[in-house]
Design an enzyme around this catalytic site. Structure first.
Site, short mmCIF file in Angstrom:
data_model
loop_
_atom_site.label_atom_id
_atom_site.label_comp_id
_atom_site.label_asym_id
_atom_site.label_seq_id
_atom_site.Cartn_x
_atom_site.Cartn_y
_atom_site.Cartn_z
N SER A 25 36.89 37.90 48.69
CA SER A 25 36.84 36.91 49.78
C SER A 25 37.03 37.56 51.14
CB SER A 25 37.92 35.84 49.58
OG SER A 25 37.75 35.23 48.33
N1 SAM Z 1 40.65 37.05 44.85
C1 SAM Z 1 39.62 37.98 44.48
C2 SAM Z 1 39.71 39.29 45.23
O1 SAM Z 1 40.62 39.49 46.03
O2 SAM Z 1 38.84 40.14 44.97
C3 SAM Z 1 38.25 37.37 44.64
C4 SAM Z 1 38.03 36.27 43.68
S1 SAM Z 1 36.34 35.78 43.53
C5 SAM Z 1 36.07 34.90 45.02
C6 SAM Z 1 36.55 34.51 42.30
C7 SAM Z 1 36.89 35.03 40.93
O3 SAM Z 1 37.24 33.91 40.11
C8 SAM Z 1 35.75 35.73 40.22
O4 SAM Z 1 36.14 37.04 39.88
C9 SAM Z 1 35.49 34.87 38.99
O5 SAM Z 1 35.10 35.60 37.86
C10 SAM Z 1 36.84 34.22 38.81
N2 SAM Z 1 36.87 32.98 38.02
C11 SAM Z 1 36.02 31.93 38.04
N3 SAM Z 1 36.40 30.99 37.16
C12 SAM Z 1 37.55 31.46 36.58
C13 SAM Z 1 38.44 30.95 35.59
N4 SAM Z 1 38.28 29.76 35.01
N5 SAM Z 1 39.50 31.70 35.24
C14 SAM Z 1 39.72 32.92 35.80
N6 SAM Z 1 38.90 33.46 36.73
C15 SAM Z 1 37.84 32.72 37.12
#
Ligand code: SAM
Length: 205
Positions: free
Chosen positions: A52
């Site tokens: 993000s």
């Molecule tokens: N916070 C992270 C960083 O600093 O790099 C970025 C997160 S990215 C915007 C969103 C993440 O949420 C993705 O890696 C995706 O695979 C994960 N995601 C989506 N649905 C999810 C779920 N139900 N449980 C765990 N992770 C999930």
């Protein structure tokens, strides 16, 4: 980044500003985009996911209102960057990621940077992580159709859940605060995230 992208745009929690200044973002972004590590934007990770925009990470951390002694649940570990920031703001972080390759990469990046208070778990974070509950604060880094009831149930009394929620036009970054059986809701502002895929999120595909 801290002065131009964060403080001037309303991030005022000094602990958050300090943590954002201390975590080396370039250590978490893929090599191909390392030169853009401090850009004012989201950056691509593998598997069509993103790390993000710095302001968004800071806004989520600020809305979690952490003083340093909290147990935190994070959903959506991605690169591990936001987990590293949260590790400086709380006592312990459990971070759940659904994509196994990202779990391995995030674990490696956190270990290489000496971050020991984050446990990265592979699974569906839309239903939280019951063994560590209750949590003082929960951050979800992916947009859900609403606040997952199971996550609200894993919040301690007075706890905060910060997450983007899908609305008609865009996603709305929202804080849910649990007070006994009541849940108060406050909007932070519009945003754009990848979808929360899981039992209490959206269906895959
Ligand atoms: N916070 C992270 C960083 O600093 O790099 C970025 C997160 S990215 C915007 C969103 C993440 O949420 C993705 O890696 C995706 O695979 C994960 N995601 C989506 N649905 C999810 C779920 N139900 N449980 C765990 N992770 C999930």
């Amino acid at each position: 980044m801290v002065e131009r992208q964060l403080r001037r745009r309303g991030i005022s929690d000094e602990r958050v500003l300090d943590a954002m200044g201390r975590v080396p973002r370039e250590a978490y972004v893929p090599e191909a985009v390392r030169a853009k590590a401090y850009d004012d934007s989201a950056l691509p990770l593998s598997h069509e996911q993103t790390i993000s925009q710095p302001w968004v990470v800071a806004a989520i951390c600020q809305a979690m209102a952490l003083s340093g002694d909290e147990t935190v649940l994070e959903v959506g570990t991605g690169s591990g960057y936001s987990a590293a920031v949260l590790s400086l703001l709380s006592r312990a972080v459990v971070s759940v990621e659904r994509i196994p390759e990202l779990v391995e990469q995030a674990r490696a990046a956190l270990a290489a940077n000496g971050v020991a208070s984050v446990e990265v778990i592979c699974g569906d974070g839309s239903v939280g992580h019951p063994p560590g509950a209750p949590y003082d604060a929960i951050a979800v880094h992916a947009t859900g159709p609403g606040a997952p009831p199971t996550l609200l149930a894993q919040l301690a009394d007075g706890g905060r859940l910060v997450m983007p929620v899908a609305t008609g036009a865009s996603d709305l970054l929202t804080v849910f605060r649990r007070e006994g059986d009541e849940v108060a809701r406050r909007a932070i502002g519009p945003c754009r995230f990848v979808p929360l895929i899981g039992e209490e999120g959206f269906r895959p595909g």
